[in-house]
Design an enzyme around this catalytic site. Sequence first.
Site, PDB file in Angstrom:
ATOM      1  N   ARG A  71       0.815  -1.216   0.000  1.00 47.39           N
ATOM      2  CA  ARG A  71       0.000   0.000   0.000  1.00 47.39           C
ATOM      3  C   ARG A  71       0.849   1.267   0.000  1.00 47.39           C
ATOM      4  O   ARG A  71       0.630   2.199  -0.773  1.00 47.39           O
ATOM      5  CB  ARG A  71      -0.910   0.029   1.237  1.00 47.39           C
ATOM      6  CG  ARG A  71      -2.088  -0.935   1.228  1.00 47.39           C
ATOM      7  CD  ARG A  71      -2.960  -0.623   2.431  1.00 47.39           C
ATOM      8  NE  ARG A  71      -4.093  -1.513   2.577  1.00 47.39           N
ATOM      9  CZ  ARG A  71      -4.102  -2.604   3.321  1.00 47.39           C
ATOM     10  NH1 ARG A  71      -3.004  -2.935   3.994  1.00 47.39           N
ATOM     11  NH2 ARG A  71      -5.178  -3.371   3.428  1.00 47.39           N
TER      12      ARG A  71
ATOM     13  N   ARG B 270       8.148  -9.020  -4.356  1.00 49.82           N
ATOM     14  CA  ARG B 270       8.113 -10.477  -4.535  1.00 49.82           C
ATOM     15  C   ARG B 270       7.208 -10.895  -5.678  1.00 49.82           C
ATOM     16  O   ARG B 270       7.418 -11.926  -6.311  1.00 49.82           O
ATOM     17  CB  ARG B 270       7.666 -11.154  -3.231  1.00 49.82           C
ATOM     18  CG  ARG B 270       8.736 -11.184  -2.168  1.00 49.82           C
ATOM     19  CD  ARG B 270       8.262 -11.893  -0.916  1.00 49.82           C
ATOM     20  NE  ARG B 270       7.163 -11.183  -0.254  1.00 49.82           N
ATOM     21  CZ  ARG B 270       6.626 -11.554   0.896  1.00 49.82           C
ATOM     22  NH1 ARG B 270       7.073 -12.632   1.511  1.00 49.82           N
ATOM     23  NH2 ARG B 270       5.646 -10.857   1.447  1.00 49.82           N
TER      24      ARG B 270
ATOM     25  N   ILE C 271      11.622   5.009   4.847  1.00 49.29           N
ATOM     26  CA  ILE C 271      10.465   5.313   5.704  1.00 49.29           C
ATOM     27  C   ILE C 271       9.858   4.002   6.212  1.00 49.29           C
ATOM     28  O   ILE C 271       8.728   3.999   6.701  1.00 49.29           O
ATOM     29  CB  ILE C 271       9.399   6.147   4.941  1.00 49.29           C
ATOM     30  CG1 ILE C 271       9.079   5.561   3.562  1.00 49.29           C
ATOM     31  CG2 ILE C 271       9.875   7.570   4.777  1.00 49.29           C
ATOM     32  CD1 ILE C 271       8.131   4.429   3.542  1.00 49.29           C
TER      33      ILE C 271
ATOM     34  N   ARG D  27      11.346   0.484   8.224  1.00 47.30           N
ATOM     35  CA  ARG D  27      11.842   0.224   9.574  1.00 47.30           C
ATOM     36  C   ARG D  27      13.352   0.391   9.543  1.00 47.30           C
ATOM     37  O   ARG D  27      14.009   0.068   8.558  1.00 47.30           O
ATOM     38  CB  ARG D  27      11.475  -1.190  10.047  1.00 47.30           C
ATOM     39  CG  ARG D  27      10.033  -1.332  10.507  1.00 47.30           C
ATOM     40  CD  ARG D  27       9.800  -0.623  11.830  1.00 47.30           C
ATOM     41  NE  ARG D  27       8.450  -0.827  12.356  1.00 47.30           N
ATOM     42  CZ  ARG D  27       7.466   0.049  12.229  1.00 47.30           C
ATOM     43  NH1 ARG D  27       7.669   1.172  11.564  1.00 47.30           N
ATOM     44  NH2 ARG D  27       6.287  -0.185  12.759  1.00 47.30           N
TER      45      ARG D  27
ATOM     46  N   GLU E  39      16.781   3.196  16.990  1.00 45.29           N
ATOM     47  CA  GLU E  39      16.148   4.422  17.472  1.00 45.29           C
ATOM     48  C   GLU E  39      15.643   4.268  18.910  1.00 45.29           C
ATOM     49  O   GLU E  39      15.270   3.168  19.325  1.00 45.29           O
ATOM     50  CB  GLU E  39      15.022   4.866  16.533  1.00 45.29           C
ATOM     51  CG  GLU E  39      13.914   3.899  16.252  1.00 45.29           C
ATOM     52  CD  GLU E  39      12.918   4.488  15.236  1.00 45.29           C
ATOM     53  OE1 GLU E  39      11.830   4.900  15.679  1.00 45.29           O
ATOM     54  OE2 GLU E  39      13.225   4.519  14.025  1.00 45.29           O
TER      55      GLU E  39
ATOM     56  N   HIS F  20      11.007  10.029  13.130  1.00 50.09           N
ATOM     57  CA  HIS F  20       9.931   9.049  12.925  1.00 50.09           C
ATOM     58  C   HIS F  20       8.574   9.752  12.846  1.00 50.09           C
ATOM     59  O   HIS F  20       7.655   9.482  13.626  1.00 50.09           O
ATOM     60  CB  HIS F  20       9.932   8.000  14.031  1.00 50.09           C
ATOM     61  CG  HIS F  20       9.349   6.688  13.595  1.00 50.09           C
ATOM     62  ND1 HIS F  20       9.914   5.479  13.885  1.00 50.09           N
ATOM     63  CD2 HIS F  20       8.233   6.398  12.856  1.00 50.09           C
ATOM     64  CE1 HIS F  20       9.179   4.495  13.370  1.00 50.09           C
ATOM     65  NE2 HIS F  20       8.156   5.043  12.738  1.00 50.09           N
TER      66      HIS F  20
END
Length: 319
Positions: free
Chosen positions: A158, A180, A236, A238, A267, A285
């Site tokens: 998404r 994938r 953006i 992980r 983090e 974040h």
Amino acid sequence: MSRVYLTRPLPDRVLARARDLFDEVEVREETAPLKIGQMRAALALYDGVLPTLGDMFSAEVFLDTENPRCKVLANFGVGYNHIDVRAARAAGVMVTNTPGAVTDATADIAMTLILMSARRAGEGERLVRAGKWEGWHPTQMLGMHVSGKTVGIIGMGRIGQAIAQRCHMGFGMDVVYYNRSEKELAFPATRADSLQSLAEQADIVVVAVPGGAETHHMIGADLFAAMKPTAHFVNIARGDVVNEVALIAALQVGRIAGAGLDVYEHEPEVPNALRSMENVTLLPHLGTAALEVREAMGMMAVDNLYAALHGETPPNLVN
């Protein structure tokens, strides 16, 4: 009687909704992640828990936990790699998340970082704030023109699709993606057969894959070596999807032109090497940090809690 635990302060509308739905709502006022003892206590004391990023519900937390009072971990966020879903399920605890609510906001932050990195916006603002700007001239702080360039999206879920759509529709960019499976998209895009192929073609590489064991250090020295020296890298997703040491090395030797980061491997710790480089844009974040978005996430998490505690299948159950 339903007793639920919210592990962080949440927007007022979300708290009001939770208090309307449940008999007892306890809100933890601290913003730091839960410690292992606190997580074990939460499993024993509450019918449902609404955790979020940093609350590491690992397999260790569920050790020796049989038939806990807690029946659901309704995660506040789409990413749930901080929860061992298999261990939770084995203990009889459902896990849910908040997909959809975060898509546009996270894509917007990706665009922010693309533009800030390519156009040297952070560096420019620091120059002005420091009182060192000497005025406009034709060769001042020349960056990369984004329009018409090629963006490489790693992960075409998404969020990846929302980023690609903004890049193509808004900036006339060509889209290459690595995923994938092939995706049917509402705009032209080419699927790369490898990360190296994507890196070789892209002027901007954006990472938008889920976190977890499968994607840990998915991005490393090989990808940076394949990128153009004029290219920019944006994450953006992980933090631990990227080998931060390899990224720092690539930036320090000029292997890539710049980077825009909203997430970090450890983090809230951010290496001094990243903080000291002018060609690196660093955000704390902020992916979903808009009131409307956080409210939507909270409402979705509360609805998941309610469904699970009333014998229904939560709308966003993680399988």
